[in-house]
Write an enzyme that holds these catalytic residues in place. Sequence first.
Site, mmCIF file in Angstrom:
data_model
loop_
_atom_site.group_PDB
_atom_site.id
_atom_site.type_symbol
_atom_site.label_atom_id
_atom_site.label_comp_id
_atom_site.label_asym_id
_atom_site.label_seq_id
_atom_site.Cartn_x
_atom_site.Cartn_y
_atom_site.Cartn_z
ATOM 1 N NE ARG A 288 -24.675 15.096 -10.212
ATOM 2 C CZ ARG A 288 -23.938 16.746 -10.212
ATOM 3 N NH1 ARG A 288 -24.272 16.830 -11.380
ATOM 4 N NH2 ARG A 288 -23.472 16.809 -9.236
ATOM 5 C CD1 TRP A 291 -26.736 16.726 -4.162
ATOM 6 C CD2 TRP A 291 -25.082 17.583 -3.993
ATOM 7 N NE1 TRP A 291 -26.220 16.188 -4.858
ATOM 8 C CE2 TRP A 291 -24.751 16.964 -4.883
ATOM 9 C CE3 TRP A 291 -24.119 18.771 -3.591
ATOM 10 C CZ2 TRP A 291 -23.702 16.873 -5.406
ATOM 11 C CZ3 TRP A 291 -23.009 18.758 -4.332
ATOM 12 C CH2 TRP A 291 -23.037 17.821 -5.813
ATOM 13 C CG ASP A 394 -19.537 11.541 -4.073
ATOM 14 O OD1 ASP A 394 -18.158 11.469 -4.325
ATOM 15 O OD2 ASP A 394 -20.814 11.754 -5.090
ATOM 16 C CD GLU A 397 -13.166 15.361 -5.284
ATOM 17 O OE1 GLU A 397 -14.945 15.730 -4.900
ATOM 18 O OE2 GLU A 397 -13.998 14.090 -4.396
ATOM 19 C CG ASP A 461 -17.981 9.458 -10.422
ATOM 20 O OD1 ASP A 461 -18.054 8.681 -9.737
ATOM 21 O OD2 ASP A 461 -18.219 10.986 -10.141
ATOM 22 C CG HIS A 526 -23.653 4.123 -8.998
ATOM 23 N ND1 HIS A 526 -24.121 4.703 -9.631
ATOM 24 C CD2 HIS A 526 -22.600 4.382 -8.033
ATOM 25 C CE1 HIS A 526 -24.060 5.955 -8.995
ATOM 26 N NE2 HIS A 526 -22.963 6.370 -8.026
#
Length: 673
Positions: A288, A291, A394, A397, A461, A526
């Site tokens: 990951r 952030w 990204d 939601e 994804d 990706h």
Amino acid sequence: MAACSLIRCVSRADGFDLLIGDTLIIAHRLDRPAFTVGHGTPDIGSDRGHFDLSDTATWRTDLNHADIRDDLIHLAPNAQSDAMLTLRINGNHIEFTSAGETINRVWTRCEAERDEYIWGGGEQMSYLNLRGRTFPFWTGEPGVGRDPLAAPQNSASTPAHVGDYWTTYYPQPTFLSSRNYALHLDSSAYAAFDFTAQDRHIVEVWEVPAKIELFNAPDLPELVGQLAHRFGKQPQLPDWAISGAIIGLKDGMNSLERLDAIMAAGVHVSGLWCEDWVGVRETSFGRRLFWDWQADEKRYPNLSGTIAQLTRRDIRFLGYVNPYLAIDGPLFSVAADAGYLVLRPDHDQPYLVDFGEFTCGMIDLTNPAACDWFINRVLTQEMLDIGMSGWMADFGEYLPADARLWDGSDPLLAHNRWPVLWAKINAEAVHRAGKTGDATFFMRAGHSGVGQHCPLLWAGDQSVDFSRHDGIGTAITAALSAGLVGNAYHHSDVGGYTSLDGRTRSAELIMRWAELAAFTPVMRTHEGNRPDDNLQIDSAEEILSHFAYMSKVHAALSPYIRSLFEEAAQSGLPVQRPVFLHYQHDPNCFDLQFHYLFGRDVLVVPVIEEHAREWPVYLPEGDDWLHLWSGQPYAGGNWLTIDAPLGAPPVFYRAGSTFAALFKSLSNTGNFA
């Protein structure tokens, strides 16, 4: 573009009809009411973007009686009752008002025909034709194992993370009918469309909606154009985005050396996408990112200088961002102290969300000051000012249903709007920098109107496999469904993203995905969530050689793709189109979920099953077609079995196309069997 008709209300002895043009949409009768109201209490649980929704009904009643007067339709349970719901017909809108605050559920029943096809619903992954199923509309993580018959066994994912056929990042309560009309529910509340009955469609919404909008047209292309105009056409993509492949690498400065080797192998490259520009965070899910939205100087020293060097080589640099801040990064405390984060419902502390072994706060997108800060501090200062030409925007939601927002709005209504607000601030950053039409961004999440801000969707994804409900084929369904409701530009991760439960990429999957991507607006790779466990485009000479060839095909098609962009700006037609959009007269085309038209002139039928070296193709009736790779002509209206070696997927172009010379130049130029 033909103008939409006005809704007509025709009184009947025992009710009324609502028509758009000559098409009957709603038939209300005393013994068959079209409207029901009620009250419910929702129960919404969430875990890392996966939502579990249920509803407890307090009461529910049919509104059998209709009283039509003063251009209003007053609906009540019976003639002795006061009206509980009032309808006003205004152009092509059915506007709703209720008699009291106790009503928070409305059901509307629309007429259906047995052989009718239904499409739309935002970005759907599993089914293009929606008939026979119910589709809820609530943005969230789609999950894996979306086919209940193929749910992963002994999965590291909890059951809550197993999706269903309807789960999607981008739901939109809009459907199109083969009867040449469309219906849009103007609401951001949870909604569901039920297409299971043969004689009726049911529209359910968890509020009294502002309105239902109806559209009609003489044919489906005109109808799609009306919807694109209604929701706002996507900004056109810049030329650099279609002139070659955008290579996604997250390997620090090693990405630069790998890019040189990829280009030396003959890959046409237009951009380098390094989502790890902010640093990485290794988790059990995979690799990951950190952030905090500031360049990681250890991973990318002097990133602005590196970007400048790439720009001089005509290679654009793209990054990654989302609307969350990790609590272990310095920007979190800055935003929290300034009151820029979404709050808990019960106290004035940031609402923290678990993203899987790290925790984040959420930028409050209803707070103008928070949006300005994020635009200036992150999107501008940290990204655009150092030379980035684009990014993956990204998420969007995850908003919890019990969050407390700056503007006081109900999170149940804000949840589906959240991706649109997220798209808006990204577009605003590009606009303020004076780079509209040059810098671009791409998103997976959406709801009604996201396209007017977001220039490019991506399918999210997908799993790194050929599975029916999670893998490569879902990228086709996603593009076609989203395109019908106003989104012209779509693409997917070459090779997929999600590697769980022992699923890893095969060389064949990467190659078949590259073949699909060559015939989409943007071709982008990706490395996936577990790059070290999966093959990459530069893992083997065979894969890289194949990818280089398909990148050349994509680059060669750029004049044709640019013409499709111009057409989209004028007509609203998407670049990737269901075959029935132009062949509505041919009933064989309505069920072609995995065929698509690339513009009007190119038919693409990607190979989406493992080990297949020949593939069934239907050529639409009414045109003659030429096989792209061999030039062999075929008559339309026929099913064929076509040889489909690696490097030569089934692609045909329409005889008489104004781009025939371009398409012919690609014949016999490569075969990777």
